[in-house]
Design a protein around this motif. Structure first.
Motif, PDB file in Angstrom:
ATOM      1  N   HIS A  14       0.734  -1.488  -0.212  1.00 55.13           N
ATOM      2  CA  HIS A  14       0.254   0.091  -0.226  1.00 55.13           C
ATOM      3  C   HIS A  14       0.404   1.090  -0.126  1.00 55.13           C
ATOM      4  O   HIS A  14       0.692   2.613  -1.174  1.00 55.13           O
ATOM      5  N   PHE A  15       2.018   1.639   0.987  1.00 52.16           N
ATOM      6  CA  PHE A  15       3.178   3.195   0.779  1.00 52.16           C
ATOM      7  C   PHE A  15       3.451   2.796  -0.493  1.00 52.16           C
ATOM      8  O   PHE A  15       3.735   3.937  -0.888  1.00 52.16           O
ATOM      9  N   ILE A  16       4.160   1.561  -0.868  1.00 52.76           N
ATOM     10  CA  ILE A  16       4.567   1.485  -2.244  1.00 52.76           C
ATOM     11  C   ILE A  16       3.955   2.048  -3.118  1.00 52.76           C
ATOM     12  O   ILE A  16       4.474   3.044  -4.160  1.00 52.76           O
ATOM     13  N   PHE A  17       2.485   2.475  -3.546  1.00 51.92           N
ATOM     14  CA  PHE A  17       2.021   2.956  -4.508  1.00 51.92           C
ATOM     15  C   PHE A  17       1.389   3.669  -4.154  1.00 51.92           C
ATOM     16  O   PHE A  17       1.449   4.721  -5.404  1.00 51.92           O
ATOM     17  N   TRP A  18       1.009   4.524  -3.301  1.00 50.69           N
ATOM     18  CA  TRP A  18       0.923   5.638  -2.852  1.00 50.69           C
ATOM     19  C   TRP A  18       1.820   6.411  -2.882  1.00 50.69           C
ATOM     20  O   TRP A  18       2.148   6.931  -3.483  1.00 50.69           O
ATOM     21  N   PHE A  19       2.785   6.103  -1.927  1.00 47.13           N
ATOM     22  CA  PHE A  19       3.733   7.176  -2.266  1.00 47.13           C
ATOM     23  C   PHE A  19       4.504   7.232  -4.020  1.00 47.13           C
ATOM     24  O   PHE A  19       4.714   7.836  -4.021  1.00 47.13           O
ATOM     25  N   GLU A  20       4.449   6.048  -4.497  1.00 47.26           N
ATOM     26  CA  GLU A  20       5.097   6.391  -5.886  1.00 47.26           C
ATOM     27  C   GLU A  20       3.859   7.131  -7.141  1.00 47.26           C
ATOM     28  O   GLU A  20       4.542   7.612  -7.341  1.00 47.26           O
ATOM     29  N   SER A  21       3.148   6.794  -6.346  1.00 46.00           N
ATOM     30  CA  SER A  21       2.114   7.448  -6.993  1.00 46.00           C
ATOM     31  C   SER A  21       1.923   9.008  -6.606  1.00 46.00           C
ATOM     32  O   SER A  21       1.905   9.842  -7.710  1.00 46.00           O
ATOM     33  N   LEU A  22       2.630   9.376  -5.785  1.00 42.53           N
ATOM     34  CA  LEU A  22       2.709  11.379  -5.456  1.00 42.53           C
ATOM     35  C   LEU A  22       3.854  12.172  -6.260  1.00 42.53           C
ATOM     36  O   LEU A  22       3.840  12.936  -6.220  1.00 42.53           O
ATOM     37  N   ASN A  23       3.986  10.803  -7.100  1.00 41.37           N
ATOM     38  CA  ASN A  23       5.301  11.181  -8.267  1.00 41.37           C
ATOM     39  C   ASN A  23       4.732  12.066  -9.668  1.00 41.37           C
ATOM     40  O   ASN A  23       5.558  12.245  -9.950  1.00 41.37           O
ATOM     41  N   TYR A  24       3.570  11.156  -9.907  1.00 41.34           N
ATOM     42  CA  TYR A  24       3.236  11.373 -11.252  1.00 41.34           C
ATOM     43  C   TYR A  24       1.763  12.571 -10.952  1.00 41.34           C
ATOM     44  O   TYR A  24       1.716  12.678 -11.975  1.00 41.34           O
ATOM     45  N   THR A  25       0.761  12.347  -9.334  1.00 43.68           N
ATOM     46  CA  THR A  25      -0.350  13.276  -9.884  1.00 43.68           C
ATOM     47  C   THR A  25      -0.052  13.830  -8.470  1.00 43.68           C
ATOM     48  O   THR A  25       0.627  13.852  -7.835  1.00 43.68           O
ATOM     49  N   SER A  26      -0.879  14.804  -8.266  1.00 43.57           N
ATOM     50  CA  SER A  26      -1.251  15.929  -7.089  1.00 43.57           C
ATOM     51  C   SER A  26      -1.574  15.176  -6.203  1.00 43.57           C
ATOM     52  O   SER A  26      -2.071  14.307  -5.707  1.00 43.57           O
ATOM     53  N   VAL A  27      -1.136  16.011  -4.665  1.00 44.04           N
ATOM     54  CA  VAL A  27      -1.532  15.222  -3.696  1.00 44.04           C
ATOM     55  C   VAL A  27      -2.735  15.065  -2.926  1.00 44.04           C
ATOM     56  O   VAL A  27      -3.107  14.096  -2.614  1.00 44.04           O
ATOM     57  N   ALA A  28      -3.700  16.090  -3.835  1.00 46.27           N
ATOM     58  CA  ALA A  28      -5.725  15.784  -3.494  1.00 46.27           C
ATOM     59  C   ALA A  28      -6.038  15.079  -4.516  1.00 46.27           C
ATOM     60  O   ALA A  28      -6.447  13.427  -3.920  1.00 46.27           O
ATOM     61  N   SER A  29      -5.477  14.588  -5.629  1.00 47.42           N
ATOM     62  CA  SER A  29      -5.789  13.230  -6.302  1.00 47.42           C
ATOM     63  C   SER A  29      -5.545  11.837  -5.848  1.00 47.42           C
ATOM     64  O   SER A  29      -5.866  11.004  -4.935  1.00 47.42           O
ATOM     65  N   SER A  30      -4.257  12.320  -5.745  1.00 46.05           N
ATOM     66  CA  SER A  30      -3.792  10.618  -5.115  1.00 46.05           C
ATOM     67  C   SER A  30      -4.188  10.571  -3.826  1.00 46.05           C
ATOM     68  O   SER A  30      -4.928   9.104  -3.139  1.00 46.05           O
ATOM     69  N   THR A  31      -4.076  11.338  -2.596  1.00 49.58           N
ATOM     70  CA  THR A  31      -5.209  10.761  -1.524  1.00 49.58           C
ATOM     71  C   THR A  31      -6.704  10.758  -1.474  1.00 49.58           C
ATOM     72  O   THR A  31      -7.118  10.212  -0.655  1.00 49.58           O
ATOM     73  N   VAL A  32      -7.282  11.507  -2.134  1.00 46.17           N
ATOM     74  CA  VAL A  32      -8.866  11.008  -2.180  1.00 46.17           C
ATOM     75  C   VAL A  32      -8.870   9.484  -2.475  1.00 46.17           C
ATOM     76  O   VAL A  32      -9.435   8.928  -2.464  1.00 46.17           O
ATOM     77  N   LEU A  33      -7.921   8.997  -3.607  1.00 47.27           N
ATOM     78  CA  LEU A  33      -8.398   8.062  -4.399  1.00 47.27           C
ATOM     79  C   LEU A  33      -7.839   6.818  -3.557  1.00 47.27           C
ATOM     80  O   LEU A  33      -8.943   6.035  -3.373  1.00 47.27           O
ATOM     81  N   VAL A  34      -7.401   7.361  -2.967  1.00 41.65           N
ATOM     82  CA  VAL A  34      -6.135   5.946  -1.924  1.00 41.65           C
ATOM     83  C   VAL A  34      -7.306   6.097  -0.794  1.00 41.65           C
ATOM     84  O   VAL A  34      -7.336   5.142   0.138  1.00 41.65           O
ATOM     85  N   THR A  35      -8.339   6.658  -0.420  1.00 43.73           N
ATOM     86  CA  THR A  35      -9.151   7.286   0.788  1.00 43.73           C
ATOM     87  C   THR A  35     -10.402   6.663   0.061  1.00 43.73           C
ATOM     88  O   THR A  35     -11.370   6.253   0.764  1.00 43.73           O
ATOM     89  N   LEU A  36     -10.452   6.363  -1.122  1.00 45.91           N
ATOM     90  CA  LEU A  36     -11.739   5.372  -1.554  1.00 45.91           C
ATOM     91  C   LEU A  36     -11.939   4.119  -0.906  1.00 45.91           C
ATOM     92  O   LEU A  36     -12.901   3.101  -1.635  1.00 45.91           O
ATOM     93  N   GLN A  37     -11.735   3.431   0.569  1.00 47.72           N
ATOM     94  CA  GLN A  37     -12.015   2.406   0.857  1.00 47.72           C
ATOM     95  C   GLN A  37     -13.329   1.808   0.998  1.00 47.72           C
ATOM     96  O   GLN A  37     -13.466   0.274   1.074  1.00 47.72           O
ATOM     97  N   PRO A  38     -14.589   2.475   0.754  1.00 51.05           N
ATOM     98  CA  PRO A  38     -15.555   2.293   0.977  1.00 51.05           C
ATOM     99  C   PRO A  38     -16.156   1.327  -0.172  1.00 51.05           C
ATOM    100  O   PRO A  38     -16.911   0.158   0.496  1.00 51.05           O
ATOM    101  N   ILE A  39     -15.295   1.656  -1.717  1.00 54.13           N
ATOM    102  CA  ILE A  39     -15.783   1.042  -2.651  1.00 54.13           C
ATOM    103  C   ILE A  39     -15.650  -1.006  -2.402  1.00 54.13           C
ATOM    104  O   ILE A  39     -16.052  -1.630  -2.730  1.00 54.13           O
ATOM    105  N   PHE A  40     -14.595  -0.780  -1.757  1.00 55.24           N
ATOM    106  CA  PHE A  40     -13.143  -1.926  -1.285  1.00 55.24           C
ATOM    107  C   PHE A  40     -13.455  -2.688  -0.024  1.00 55.24           C
ATOM    108  O   PHE A  40     -14.215  -3.934   0.083  1.00 55.24           O
ATOM    109  N   ALA A  41     -14.214  -2.003   0.908  1.00 53.01           N
ATOM    110  CA  ALA A  41     -14.643  -2.243   2.341  1.00 53.01           C
ATOM    111  C   ALA A  41     -15.627  -2.877   2.693  1.00 53.01           C
ATOM    112  O   ALA A  41     -16.044  -3.852   3.313  1.00 53.01           O
TER     113      ALA A  41
END
Length: 300
Positions: free
Chosen positions: A81-108
């Motif tokens: 989880h940390f690897i994929f999320w931290f890597e995403s911050l190299n390509y997209t904004s904090v807002a986009s990355s954080t929003v997507l990584v916290t969309l957990q109800p879809i999976f939960a």
């Protein structure tokens, strides 16, 4: 099961405020994603070690085979989880990355339905739809259809699925283990996983600027030991769904911090989306039956 000294929602709120700073600390470092994740977990384990050895070391002898298996799976999921999320911050904004990584109800919601047979009430589904809609609105003005931003968005979404799996496996084990023992075991497994990941990829364990080492330690102290550990504590009394919806507060805090630290401007869609997210979370939290049941048990 014993009643908690405080309502589980209190530490969950503190945990959300703590993890909201995570993306900011990551972007302030110069190391690769795997290295940042490794040192975040490594320093977390080091800081927990004295307490574990003094008070909880014997508890590890009573872990069942199932506990070890589930803890190992949770630790591996947390690492990636940390690897994929931290890597995403190299390509997209904090807002986009954080929003997507916290969309957990879809999976939960899907995970708890199939793994734990938890029923989903209309209010639960409605609150999730509202909160997720708010997250989409927050990111709407920030999403870019360029290749790099889209790649970063996909990495963040994978990170979202992995953190939900980590919470689902942890929900089962946490009910049988103390907070310190469970967290120490899972964080240790995650650290070992990240060590081999960094080693196999040939990334450098050092040296790094003094500022990087400072942020590594801060990541261990605030988002991990204060944030995720509080989530692990709460898992003994609440469902993964509850934590997943509460974590939707994270994009709001992260977007505000990114504005002040990196000058990532807040647009109208992020402000409106934040209001919608809060509305969805409040609909879920202000559940008359849950509150009545909790306070009734306290009086009993």
């Amino acid at each position: 099961m014993e009643r908690p000294a405080i309502h589980p929602y209190v530490p969950i709120i503190i945990g959300v405020l703590s993890v909201a700073s995570s993306a900011i600390f990551v972007k302030l470092t110069t190391a690769d994603a795997g290295v940042i994740a490794f040192y975040r977990m490594f320093f977390s384990v080091l800081l927990m070690l004295p307490v574990f050895l003094v008070k909880y070391r014997m508890e590890i002898l009573f872990l069942s085979k199932k506990d070890w298996i589930f803890s190992a799976i949770a630790g591996v999921f947390l690492a990636f989880h940390f690897i994929f999320w931290f890597e995403s911050l190299n390509y997209t904004s904090v807002a986009s990355s954080t929003v997507l990584v916290t969309l957990q109800p879809i999976f939960a919601f899907v995970g708890t339905y199939f793994f734990f047979k938890e029923r989903l009430s209309f209010k639960t589904i409605l609150s999730a739809v509202i909160a997720i809609s708010g997250s989409v609105i927050i990111s709407w003005g920030d999403f870019k259809l360029s290749g790099t931003a889209l790649y970063g968005d996909m990495l963040a979404l994978i990170g979202c699925a992995l953190i939900t799996a980590y919470l689902l496996f942890g929900q089962d084990v946490r009910k049988r283990l103390s907070l310190i023992t469970y967290t120490f075991v899972v964080y240790s497994i995650s650290t070992i996983t990240l060590f081999f990941y960094v080693f196999i990829k040939g990334e450098s364990f050092g040296p790094y600027p003094e500022a990087d080492w400072f942020w590594f330690v801060v990541l261990a102290l605030i988002p991990n030991l204060l944030g995720h550990t509080l989530f692990n504590w709460a898992l003994k009394w609440v469902s993964t769904n509850t934590i997943s919806i509460a974590i939707l507060f994270e994009p709001i805090g992260a977007a505000i911090l990114a504005y002040y630290v990196f000058q990532e401007k807040l647009v109208a869609s992020q402000i409106i989306g934040g209001i919608v997210v809060i509305s969805g979370i409040l609909l879920f939290v202000i559940d008359g039956m849950k509150i009545k049941k909790y306070f009734s048990s306290k009086k009993a």
